[in-house]
Design a protein around this motif. Structure first.
Motif, PDB file in Angstrom:
ATOM      1  N   SER A 306      44.082  57.910 -16.519  1.00 18.50           N
ATOM      2  CA  SER A 306      45.179  58.462 -17.302  1.00 18.50           C
ATOM      3  C   SER A 306      44.908  58.430 -18.797  1.00 18.50           C
ATOM      4  O   SER A 306      45.764  58.787 -19.589  1.00 18.50           O
ATOM      5  N   MET A 307      43.728  57.972 -19.204  1.00 15.20           N
ATOM      6  CA  MET A 307      43.412  57.929 -20.624  1.00 15.20           C
ATOM      7  C   MET A 307      43.255  59.342 -21.155  1.00 15.20           C
ATOM      8  O   MET A 307      42.738  60.226 -20.486  1.00 15.20           O
ATOM      9  N   THR A 308      43.690  59.557 -22.362  1.00 17.29           N
ATOM     10  CA  THR A 308      43.618  60.886 -22.948  1.00 17.29           C
ATOM     11  C   THR A 308      42.179  61.273 -23.238  1.00 17.29           C
ATOM     12  O   THR A 308      41.377  60.479 -23.710  1.00 17.29           O
ATOM     13  N   GLY A 309      41.849  62.525 -22.960  1.00 15.42           N
ATOM     14  CA  GLY A 309      40.502  63.014 -23.193  1.00 15.42           C
ATOM     15  C   GLY A 309      40.189  63.217 -24.654  1.00 15.42           C
ATOM     16  O   GLY A 309      39.018  63.347 -25.027  1.00 15.42           O
ATOM     17  N   VAL A 310      41.191  63.271 -25.505  1.00 14.87           N
ATOM     18  CA  VAL A 310      40.953  63.469 -26.935  1.00 14.87           C
ATOM     19  C   VAL A 310      40.082  62.345 -27.492  1.00 14.87           C
ATOM     20  O   VAL A 310      39.254  62.558 -28.370  1.00 14.87           O
ATOM     21  N   LEU A 311      40.241  61.154 -26.977  1.00 20.15           N
ATOM     22  CA  LEU A 311      39.506  60.001 -27.484  1.00 20.15           C
ATOM     23  C   LEU A 311      38.142  59.846 -26.838  1.00 20.15           C
ATOM     24  O   LEU A 311      37.378  58.965 -27.216  1.00 20.15           O
ATOM     25  N   THR A 312      37.825  60.672 -25.847  1.00 17.09           N
ATOM     26  CA  THR A 312      36.540  60.569 -25.166  1.00 17.09           C
ATOM     27  C   THR A 312      35.788  61.888 -25.232  1.00 17.09           C
ATOM     28  O   THR A 312      35.102  62.273 -24.286  1.00 17.09           O
ATOM     29  N   SER A 313      35.924  62.609 -26.321  1.00 15.36           N
ATOM     30  CA  SER A 313      35.146  63.826 -26.511  1.00 15.36           C
ATOM     31  C   SER A 313      33.776  63.459 -27.064  1.00 15.36           C
ATOM     32  O   SER A 313      33.533  62.327 -27.472  1.00 15.36           O
ATOM     33  N   GLY A 314      32.863  64.422 -27.079  1.00 16.13           N
ATOM     34  CA  GLY A 314      31.534  64.167 -27.596  1.00 16.13           C
ATOM     35  C   GLY A 314      30.560  63.623 -26.567  1.00 16.13           C
ATOM     36  O   GLY A 314      29.494  63.120 -26.928  1.00 16.13           O
ATOM     37  N   PHE A 315      30.909  63.724 -25.278  1.00 14.72           N
ATOM     38  CA  PHE A 315      30.009  63.324 -24.202  1.00 14.72           C
ATOM     39  C   PHE A 315      29.579  64.578 -23.449  1.00 14.72           C
ATOM     40  O   PHE A 315      30.407  65.280 -22.865  1.00 14.72           O
ATOM     41  N   ASP A 316      28.294  64.868 -23.482  1.00 14.43           N
ATOM     42  CA  ASP A 316      27.768  66.077 -22.851  1.00 14.43           C
ATOM     43  C   ASP A 316      27.280  65.742 -21.451  1.00 14.43           C
ATOM     44  O   ASP A 316      26.195  65.218 -21.266  1.00 14.43           O
ATOM     45  N   TYR A 317      28.102  66.072 -20.483  1.00 14.36           N
ATOM     46  CA  TYR A 317      27.729  65.862 -19.085  1.00 14.36           C
ATOM     47  C   TYR A 317      28.057  67.148 -18.334  1.00 14.36           C
ATOM     48  O   TYR A 317      29.135  67.310 -17.782  1.00 14.36           O
ATOM     49  N   GLY A 318      27.111  68.069 -18.354  1.00 11.59           N
ATOM     50  CA  GLY A 318      27.318  69.358 -17.692  1.00 11.59           C
ATOM     51  C   GLY A 318      28.253  70.276 -18.445  1.00 11.59           C
ATOM     52  O   GLY A 318      28.808  71.215 -17.851  1.00 11.59           O
ATOM     53  N   ALA A 319      28.457  70.043 -19.737  1.00 17.92           N
ATOM     54  CA  ALA A 319      29.336  70.909 -20.524  1.00 17.92           C
ATOM     55  C   ALA A 319      28.713  72.295 -20.643  1.00 17.92           C
ATOM     56  O   ALA A 319      27.534  72.430 -20.972  1.00 17.92           O
TER      57      ALA A 319
END
Length: 334
Positions: A306-319
């Motif tokens: 349930s953690m917001t994705g705004v704080l976990t951006s910048g991770f390139d995993y199949g983007a």
């Protein structure tokens, strides 16, 4: 030219913070956060040439923002944010929110080259002064920094290894008009932000060659025949490390568009068409960057639970990267 400077403090932010297990839960939503943002925004619009048949304009904007976490509650204990692509303790603590820190801090181990043959005895045990985590280290294995200097690699040796927020970013462009022709060229830039290239967790782990494709630098890995190589040959799977943190600064040729507007006198004879424009355009034409992945501008978040994705951006995993597109068209006015 416009210039704006701001300082904004926001309190009672809604955060999912750890709670005592006696409640039956390990996390709960609470209004405990206090955050300060300060930054500068600049804008420029210039008319360089303004004549009857020739006009030339230039536009640019610049933004920079610094965030600082002032309060987190829970006696100031840090909050760790999980990412969805990695399981285990490392995946649960990939991003850290800490008082005095900023938004976007990546948390993990600092990579310090590789273990050599002289780091181990013949039976495979590490020599005195060689810190290991006890996960099967051997010559060629990725080596982590013993931050605590206690002779062992533990979770206490983790620290901030990158930040996904840029130092500054913006765009600039120009428009040149000559008689019926209009040429628009636009650039976009970002500087100082890091990306965690999580694709390497699969393609550069090197211990599962039967199951995964591998990056070509596997050929230059450390071996007994290549003992001076600094390229690891094996690693502890599922560990957040600085080896996969990359500078994602970039300058992108965002758009080029050439338009021709037909003179109205050419269209009068049709008695139907009042205006006609034709154009050819290209978007996302080229990106200047040192980032080894497909695209340094990551548009997805890797939040877990349930953690917001705004704080976990910048991770390139199949983007999925931005597509380079070309188009031609016409605009009729009747």
């Amino acid at each position: 030219m416009t210039a704006d400077y701001y300082i904004k403090t926001t309190k009672d932010l809604l955060l999912e913070a750890p709670v005592l297990n006696i409640s039956g839960f390990d996390k709960a939503w609470q209004n405990i956060g206090k955050l300060r943002n300060n930054g500068l925004e600049l804008g420029l619009n210039a008319s360089l040439i303004n004549r009857k048949d020739l006009q030339w304009t230039f536009q640019a904007n610049f933004s920079m923002n610094k965030s600082k976490v002032l309060e987190l509650g829970q006696n100031g204990a840090p909050i760790y944010l999980p990412v969805s692509f990695m399981s285990g303790n490392a995946g649960q603590q990939a991003v850290i929110l800490r008082e005095g820190g900023s938004i976007g801090e990546i948390y993990g181990y600092v990579t310090e080259g590789v273990y050599g043959a002289n780091d181990f005895y013949s039976d495979g045990t590490p020599k005195k002064g060689v810190a290991v985590a006890g996960v099967g280290e051997k010559p060629g294995f990725m080596k982590y920094k013993d931050v605590k200097e206690d002779g062992a690699i533990t979770s206490e040796d983790r620290q901030v290894i990158g930040n996904t927020m840029p130092d500054f970013y913006g765009a600039f462009g120009t428009m040149l008009s000559y008689k019926g022709f209009d040429l628009n060229i636009g650039f976009q830039y970002s500087y100082g932000n890091d990306v965690y290239n999580a694709n390497y967790i699969q393609t550069a782990r090197f211990d599962g060659l039967a199951d995964y494709n591998q990056m070509d630098f596997y050929k230059n890995r450390w071996t007994l025949d290549n003992p001076t190589s600094t390229q690891y040959a094996d690693m502890s799977f599922g560990t957040m490390s600085s080896a996969f943190v990359e500078d994602a600064s970039f300058l992108r040729l965002k758009t080029v568009r050439l338009t021709y507007t037909f003179p109205s006198r050419w269209l009068e004879k049709t008695h139907v068409i009042r205006g006609l424009k034709v154009y050819i355009a290209g978007d996302n034409l080229y990106t200047f960057t040192k980032y080894s992945g497909y695209d340094p501008e990551i548009h997805t978040a890797q939040g877990a639970g349930s953690m917001t994705g705004v704080l976990t951006s910048g991770f390139d995993y199949g983007a999925f990267p931005l597509a380079r597109t070309f188009s031609i068209g016409a605009n009729f006015e009747f």
